[in-house]
Design an enzyme around this catalytic site. Structure first.
Site, PDB file in Angstrom:
ATOM      1  N   LYS A  82     -10.188  -4.024   4.808  1.00 49.23           N
ATOM      2  CA  LYS A  82     -10.189  -3.075   3.677  1.00 49.23           C
ATOM      3  C   LYS A  82     -10.579  -3.807   2.397  1.00 49.23           C
ATOM      4  O   LYS A  82     -10.529  -5.045   2.352  1.00 49.23           O
ATOM      5  CB  LYS A  82      -8.791  -2.454   3.546  1.00 49.23           C
ATOM      6  CG  LYS A  82      -7.699  -3.470   3.211  1.00 49.23           C
ATOM      7  CD  LYS A  82      -6.304  -2.882   3.382  1.00 49.23           C
ATOM      8  CE  LYS A  82      -5.257  -3.921   3.018  1.00 49.23           C
ATOM      9  NZ  LYS A  82      -3.892  -3.492   3.422  1.00 49.23           N
ATOM     10  N   ARG A  92       6.316   4.322   1.458  1.00 54.66           N
ATOM     11  CA  ARG A  92       4.974   4.403   0.880  1.00 54.66           C
ATOM     12  C   ARG A  92       4.201   5.338   1.786  1.00 54.66           C
ATOM     13  O   ARG A  92       4.559   6.496   1.932  1.00 54.66           O
ATOM     14  CB  ARG A  92       4.406   2.973   0.829  1.00 54.66           C
ATOM     15  CG  ARG A  92       3.415   2.710  -0.249  1.00 54.66           C
ATOM     16  CD  ARG A  92       2.916   1.276  -0.207  1.00 54.66           C
ATOM     17  NE  ARG A  92       2.168   0.965   1.014  1.00 54.66           N
ATOM     18  CZ  ARG A  92       1.552  -0.173   1.244  1.00 54.66           C
ATOM     19  NH1 ARG A  92       1.586  -1.142   0.342  1.00 54.66           N
ATOM     20  NH2 ARG A  92       0.889  -0.379   2.353  1.00 54.66           N
ATOM     21  N   HIS A 141       4.606  -0.146   8.911  1.00 53.36           N
ATOM     22  CA  HIS A 141       4.243  -1.323   8.100  1.00 53.36           C
ATOM     23  C   HIS A 141       5.523  -1.909   7.505  1.00 53.36           C
ATOM     24  O   HIS A 141       6.411  -1.164   7.086  1.00 53.36           O
ATOM     25  CB  HIS A 141       3.277  -0.873   6.999  1.00 53.36           C
ATOM     26  CG  HIS A 141       2.547  -1.976   6.291  1.00 53.36           C
ATOM     27  ND1 HIS A 141       2.117  -3.128   6.911  1.00 53.36           N
ATOM     28  CD2 HIS A 141       2.164  -2.091   4.990  1.00 53.36           C
ATOM     29  CE1 HIS A 141       1.486  -3.898   6.025  1.00 53.36           C
ATOM     30  NE2 HIS A 141       1.512  -3.302   4.859  1.00 53.36           N
ATOM     31  N   ARG A 160      -1.874  -6.565  13.062  1.00 52.31           N
ATOM     32  CA  ARG A 160      -2.887  -6.250  12.037  1.00 52.31           C
ATOM     33  C   ARG A 160      -2.911  -7.393  11.036  1.00 52.31           C
ATOM     34  O   ARG A 160      -2.012  -7.521  10.201  1.00 52.31           O
ATOM     35  CB  ARG A 160      -2.536  -4.946  11.312  1.00 52.31           C
ATOM     36  CG  ARG A 160      -2.302  -3.754  12.237  1.00 52.31           C
ATOM     37  CD  ARG A 160      -2.061  -2.476  11.436  1.00 52.31           C
ATOM     38  NE  ARG A 160      -0.971  -2.587  10.486  1.00 52.31           N
ATOM     39  CZ  ARG A 160       0.297  -2.285  10.734  1.00 52.31           C
ATOM     40  NH1 ARG A 160       0.662  -1.833  11.919  1.00 52.31           N
ATOM     41  NH2 ARG A 160       1.207  -2.430   9.793  1.00 52.31           N
ATOM     42  N   TYR A 219     -13.121 -18.617 -28.892  1.00 57.93           N
ATOM     43  CA  TYR A 219     -12.538 -17.609 -29.780  1.00 57.93           C
ATOM     44  C   TYR A 219     -11.108 -17.965 -30.183  1.00 57.93           C
ATOM     45  O   TYR A 219     -10.312 -18.398 -29.349  1.00 57.93           O
ATOM     46  CB  TYR A 219     -12.511 -16.242 -29.097  1.00 57.93           C
ATOM     47  CG  TYR A 219     -13.861 -15.633 -28.861  1.00 57.93           C
ATOM     48  CD1 TYR A 219     -14.777 -15.483 -29.894  1.00 57.93           C
ATOM     49  CD2 TYR A 219     -14.217 -15.190 -27.596  1.00 57.93           C
ATOM     50  CE1 TYR A 219     -16.029 -14.901 -29.659  1.00 57.93           C
ATOM     51  CE2 TYR A 219     -15.449 -14.607 -27.349  1.00 57.93           C
ATOM     52  CZ  TYR A 219     -16.347 -14.466 -28.391  1.00 57.93           C
ATOM     53  OH  TYR A 219     -17.568 -13.883 -28.156  1.00 57.93           O
ATOM     54  N   CYS A 259     -13.827 -16.694 -21.912  1.00 55.93           N
ATOM     55  CA  CYS A 259     -14.541 -15.569 -22.522  1.00 55.93           C
ATOM     56  C   CYS A 259     -15.079 -14.630 -21.439  1.00 55.93           C
ATOM     57  O   CYS A 259     -14.892 -14.861 -20.259  1.00 55.93           O
ATOM     58  CB  CYS A 259     -15.693 -16.075 -23.376  1.00 55.93           C
ATOM     59  SG  CYS A 259     -15.160 -17.264 -24.622  1.00 55.93           S
ATOM     60  N   MET A 260     -15.771 -13.584 -21.851  1.00 55.28           N
ATOM     61  CA  MET A 260     -16.303 -12.622 -20.887  1.00 55.28           C
ATOM     62  C   MET A 260     -17.293 -13.278 -19.925  1.00 55.28           C
ATOM     63  O   MET A 260     -17.275 -13.016 -18.720  1.00 55.28           O
ATOM     64  CB  MET A 260     -16.996 -11.467 -21.616  1.00 55.28           C
ATOM     65  CG  MET A 260     -17.452 -10.346 -20.693  1.00 55.28           C
ATOM     66  SD  MET A 260     -18.303  -9.016 -21.551  1.00 55.28           S
ATOM     67  CE  MET A 260     -16.995  -8.329 -22.539  1.00 55.28           C
ATOM     68  N   ASP A 261     -18.140 -14.160 -20.469  1.00 56.50           N
ATOM     69  CA  ASP A 261     -19.242 -14.707 -19.675  1.00 56.50           C
ATOM     70  C   ASP A 261     -19.197 -16.213 -19.489  1.00 56.50           C
ATOM     71  O   ASP A 261     -20.061 -16.762 -18.821  1.00 56.50           O
ATOM     72  CB  ASP A 261     -20.583 -14.392 -20.365  1.00 56.50           C
ATOM     73  CG  ASP A 261     -20.667 -12.965 -20.814  1.00 56.50           C
ATOM     74  OD1 ASP A 261     -20.509 -12.090 -19.951  1.00 56.50           O
ATOM     75  OD2 ASP A 261     -20.860 -12.723 -22.022  1.00 56.50           O
TER      76      ASP A 261
HETATM   77  C1  LIG Z   1      -3.352  -4.516   4.275  1.00 52.47           C
HETATM   78  C2  LIG Z   1      -2.575  -4.127   5.467  1.00 52.47           C
HETATM   79  C3  LIG Z   1      -2.321  -5.030   6.501  1.00 52.47           C
HETATM   80  C4  LIG Z   1      -2.687  -6.501   6.430  1.00 52.47           C
HETATM   81  O1  LIG Z   1      -1.694  -7.148   5.651  1.00 52.47           O
HETATM   82  P1  LIG Z   1      -1.746  -8.741   5.432  1.00 52.47           P
HETATM   83  O2  LIG Z   1      -0.483  -9.016   4.712  1.00 52.47           O
HETATM   84  O3  LIG Z   1      -2.940  -8.997   4.584  1.00 52.47           O
HETATM   85  O4  LIG Z   1      -1.841  -9.340   6.773  1.00 52.47           O
HETATM   86  C5  LIG Z   1      -1.696  -4.571   7.640  1.00 52.47           C
HETATM   87  N1  LIG Z   1      -1.314  -3.286   7.737  1.00 52.47           N
HETATM   88  C6  LIG Z   1      -1.494  -2.390   6.735  1.00 52.47           C
HETATM   89  C7  LIG Z   1      -1.030  -0.989   6.896  1.00 52.47           C
HETATM   90  C8  LIG Z   1      -2.122  -2.778   5.569  1.00 52.47           C
HETATM   91  O5  LIG Z   1      -2.299  -1.888   4.584  1.00 52.47           O
END
Ligand SMILES: *Cc1c(COP(=O)(O)O)cnc(C)c1O
Length: 371
Positions: A41, A139, A168, A220, A261, A308-310
């Site tokens: 992602k 969440r 999660h 995951r 700056y 700075c920005m750049d």
């Molecule tokens: C981003 C995410 C992960 C991966 O998490 P890490 O801490 O980067 O391994 C796994 N499951 C879900 C639902 C996530 O949103």
């Protein structure tokens, strides 16, 4: 050594390091009988979703995880045909194109399931659904009180196949935190309420590294695959991203002269400065002003005055560094250069935010290692 053709600001993504990390993580998962999902992602946490997904699939991952239908479809367009799960879409999302492309979808509510069923009808295909239970993160995910209703709705819909139950963890990066076992118990109860033998998945990177008992059918992994360790115990992970630029101008200033700056830094003695064309528009946080070092001409040197920005300015003392010399803003730390984790620690954030924040049009991305 002066590097030719250096971009102003360049992210270098080492796909060999990525493959090493994936092999390590997938090896741990496989030892528990679990498959590995590579989470790409947010454009692969700023590393580039497509090259990362390809490299991860080549190194032992067999699933890809993303946050949106758009991210999932971009992978299919790039020719990636591995199983892909997408889990966080808006309520007006049209699921039909994703379902037609064989993207697995997640449902956290009967409302979301309804949109998926509609998408499946429009696509003329069965939707592969992962039912998500909220076990304590509060969440994404379905609250336990609504779980029986969601499960029943999924069972009743011929348009969907429940291929997985998932959740999660909130505190997997704090091994031993009591919420982990509490969430695992709630998860087991939610799984028991689902007929058939759907896949179960719960572990993120931290749990993959520290809780083999929670690997279940699929882990995951995100951050650890990118070589950044979410837990305190040492692991043989190699940071995948480095960030660099080059010196475009050098000058000697007299003691008493100030830099950038606000003139927040004043030279105590005559000194040599090096100008680097990377600033906060390129992902160097301005909040690091006065707290940042770079690796330049064989050693760490302080960035002086405001970022700075750049551009930013490096104090080189009496060393004369050549124009064109490479500047490492952060790397894997093996030579003593700063790391993304060091930036995060200084800023009071996490390295996830540093690397993800480097997905910017002005920052060139270069890949190293076999794609
Ligand atoms: C981003 C995410 C992960 C991966 O998490 P890490 O801490 O980067 O391994 C796994 N499951 C879900 C639902 C996530 O949103």
């Amino acid at each position: 050594m002066a590097d030719r053709n250096l971009p102003r600001a360049e992210v270098v993504v080492d796909l060999e390091a990525l493959a090493h990390n994936v092999a390590l993580l997938a090896g741990r998962a496989a030892a528990s009988g679990a498959a590995t999902m590579a989470v790409v992602k947010a454009d692969g946490y700023g590393h580039g979703a497509v090259p990362v997904a390809r490299a991860a699939l080549g190194a032992g991952a067999s699933w890809i995880g993303v946050a949106s239908q758009a991210e999932a479809l971009a992978l299919r367009t790039a020719g990636i045909d591995a199983p892909v799960l997408s889990w966080l879409d808006t309520i007006d999302t049209d699921f039909a194109p994703g379902i037609a492309a064989g993207i697995d979808v997640s449902a956290s509510s009967t409302r979301e399931l309804g949109a998926i069923i509609e998408g499946a009808r429009a696509a003329g295909a069965t939707a592969r659904v992962h039912l998500k239970i909220d076990t304590g993160l509060s969440r994404n995910g379905c609250p336990a009180t609504e779980w029986p209703e969601l499960v029943a709705a999924a069972n009743a819909a011929p348009e969907v196949e429940t291929v997985a139950v998932w959740s999660h963890l909130a505190c997997a990066d704090e091994p031993g935190h009591p919420s982990i076992d509490r969430q695992a118990d709630r998860f087991a109860r939610a799984c028991a309420a689902v007929d058939g033998r759907p896949l179960r998945h719960l572990a993120n990177s931290a749990a993959t590294l520290t809780r083999p008992d929670l690997h279940l059918d699929l882990v995951r992994v995100g951050i650890a695959m990118y070589g950044l360790n979410p837990v305190a115990q040492p692991e043989d992970l190699r940071p995948v991203m480095s960030f660099r630029s080059s010196v475009v101008l050098t000058k000697r200033i007299a003691a008493g002269e100030s830099v950038s700056y606000g003139q927040t830094w004043t030279a105590a003695t005559d000194t040599n400065l090096a100008l680097v064309p990377a600033g906060y528009a390129d992902g160097v946080p301005r909040a690091l002003s006065g707290r940042l070092h770079v690796w330049l001409a064989g050693r760490r040197r302080p960035v002086v005055g405001r970022v700075c920005m750049d551009q930013l300015v490096v104090d080189c003392g009496d060393d004369r560094v050549p124009v064109g010399e490479q500047v490492v803003l952060f790397g894997d730390g093996s030579a003593g250069e700063p790391t993304a984790t060091e930036w995060a620690d200084t800023l009071g954030t996490i390295d996830y935010e540093i690397v993800t924040g480097l997905y910017r049009p002005r920052v060139t991305r270069t890949y190293r290692g076999a794609e």
